[in-house]
Structures are given as structure tokens and as C-alpha cells.
Design a protein around this motif. Structure first.
Motif, short mmCIF file in Angstrom:
data_model
loop_
_atom_site.label_atom_id
_atom_site.label_comp_id
_atom_site.label_asym_id
_atom_site.label_seq_id
_atom_site.Cartn_x
_atom_site.Cartn_y
_atom_site.Cartn_z
N GLU A 175 -19.17 11.85 -16.72
CA GLU A 175 -17.96 11.05 -16.72
C GLU A 175 -17.36 11.02 -15.31
N ARG A 176 -16.58 9.97 -15.05
CA ARG A 176 -15.84 9.92 -13.80
C ARG A 176 -14.81 11.03 -13.80
N ALA A 177 -14.66 11.72 -12.67
CA ALA A 177 -13.80 12.90 -12.60
C ALA A 177 -12.85 12.83 -11.41
N PHE A 178 -11.68 13.39 -11.61
CA PHE A 178 -10.67 13.47 -10.56
C PHE A 178 -11.13 14.39 -9.44
N VAL A 179 -10.87 13.98 -8.19
CA VAL A 179 -11.18 14.81 -7.04
C VAL A 179 -9.89 15.22 -6.31
N ALA A 180 -9.08 14.23 -5.93
CA ALA A 180 -7.87 14.52 -5.15
C ALA A 180 -6.91 13.36 -5.26
N ALA A 181 -5.63 13.64 -5.02
CA ALA A 181 -4.61 12.59 -5.02
C ALA A 181 -3.56 12.92 -3.97
N ILE A 182 -2.86 11.89 -3.54
CA ILE A 182 -1.82 12.04 -2.52
C ILE A 182 -0.68 11.09 -2.88
N PHE A 187 0.82 -1.21 0.00
CA PHE A 187 0.00 0.00 0.00
C PHE A 187 0.85 1.26 0.00
N SER A 188 1.87 1.31 0.83
CA SER A 188 2.66 2.53 0.99
C SER A 188 3.47 2.87 -0.26
N SER A 189 3.58 1.96 -1.20
CA SER A 189 4.33 2.24 -2.41
C SER A 189 3.47 2.89 -3.49
N TYR A 190 2.15 2.97 -3.28
CA TYR A 190 1.25 3.53 -4.28
C TYR A 190 0.83 4.95 -3.92
N ALA A 191 0.68 5.77 -4.96
CA ALA A 191 -0.08 6.99 -4.79
C ALA A 191 -1.56 6.60 -4.72
N MET A 192 -2.36 7.43 -4.07
CA MET A 192 -3.79 7.15 -3.91
C MET A 192 -4.60 8.34 -4.40
N GLY A 193 -5.77 8.04 -4.90
CA GLY A 193 -6.61 9.12 -5.40
C GLY A 193 -8.07 8.88 -5.10
N TRP A 194 -8.84 9.96 -5.14
CA TRP A 194 -10.30 9.89 -5.06
C TRP A 194 -10.87 10.48 -6.35
N PHE A 195 -11.87 9.81 -6.87
CA PHE A 195 -12.58 10.24 -8.06
C PHE A 195 -14.07 10.17 -7.76
N ARG A 196 -14.87 10.82 -8.60
CA ARG A 196 -16.31 10.75 -8.40
C ARG A 196 -17.02 10.73 -9.73
N GLN A 197 -18.20 10.14 -9.71
CA GLN A 197 -19.03 10.07 -10.91
C GLN A 197 -20.46 10.40 -10.55
N ALA A 198 -20.92 11.51 -11.08
CA ALA A 198 -22.31 11.93 -10.89
C ALA A 198 -23.17 11.30 -11.97
N PRO A 199 -24.47 11.18 -11.72
CA PRO A 199 -25.37 10.58 -12.73
C PRO A 199 -25.26 11.29 -14.07
N GLY A 200 -25.06 10.51 -15.11
CA GLY A 200 -25.00 11.07 -16.45
C GLY A 200 -23.71 11.77 -16.81
#
Length: 126
Positions: A44-51, A29-42
Motif C-alpha cells: 500500500e502507499r505509505a506516509f513518509v514525511a509532511a511539512i 502553494f504556500s497555503s498548503y501543507a506538503m507531504g511525501w508518500f511512497r509505494q513499494a511493489p505489492g
């Protein structure tokens, strides 16, 4: 191999807060960058944050800067997304992702991200 499981979604009124968690399995786990994405109805999936892997650097979409905070605890194999000042337009399914940093920061699907969670619903009422 990394498996990801999000939790913490729910229904909240505008202006409220939620904290999402993403628990990862695997010893790398500690070797990966991590991110959050979101997809609203209708939409595309979109970037929210990364670390990055150490937690020393973070990136945010303009729409959430100043309201959302990404963090990670490598001892617990967990990444978090603290969401404050929620707006109805934040309503979406939120996904966590793990990969090398550059893939998380590229336009979504331009270089497919290797690991995704199943998603957690966040609904913000007005």
C-alpha cells in the motif's frame, strides 16, 4: 488547483543519498501543507514525511526518522526530500502530495488527499 511534478529519483547503492524535488504550479502553494508518500511493489502507499505551510513543523514515519529530511521553499514553489543512509527497503515510487495538514497525517485513503504528483522511482541496491 495545484499541479505537482516530482524529480530526482534514480538508482543508488545502500548507504547513499538522493534528494527529491517536487515543483508545484499555482499561486496558492504556500497555503498548503506538503507531504511525501511512497509505494513499494505489492504494498500500500505509505506516509513518509509532511511539512506545514510555513516549514516550521515536520513529521516523519518512524522508518525514516533520522535519515530523511523534508523542507520547502515557498519562493520557489518547491518541496524537497533529502534522503540519506538509504536502505534497500526504501525502494519505492515516491509521490508528493498537497492538502490541508490533517489529511496528510491521517492513514492513507481514509480522507482522500486532493493533489498528487505522478511519482518518481527510487531504487536502492544492496
Amino acid at each position: 488547483q495545484v499541479q505537482l511534478a516530482e524529480s530526482g529519483g534514480g538508482l543508488v547503492q545502500a548507504g547513499g543519498s538522493l534528494r527529491l524535488s517536487c515543483a508545484a504550479s499555482g499561486r496558492t502553494f504556500s497555503s498548503y501543507a506538503m507531504g511525501w508518500f511512497r509505494q513499494a511493489p505489492g504494498k500500500e502507499r505509505a506516509f513518509v514525511a509532511a511539512i506545514n505551510w510555513s516549514g516550521n513543523n515536520t513529521w516523519y514515519a518512524d522508518s525514516v526518522k533520522g535519515r530523511f529530511t523534508i523542507s520547502r521553499d515557498n519562493a520557489k514553489n518547491t518541496v524537497y526530500l533529502q534522503m540519506d543512509g538509504l536502505k534497500p527497503e526504501d525502494t519505492a515510487v515516491y509521490y508528493c502530495a498537497a492538502d490541508v495538514l490533517y489529511r496528510l497525517l491521517l492513514p492513507v485513503d481514509s480522507d482522500p488527499i486532493n493533489y498528487w504528483g505522478q511519482g518518481t522511482q527510487v531504487t536502492v541496491s544492496s
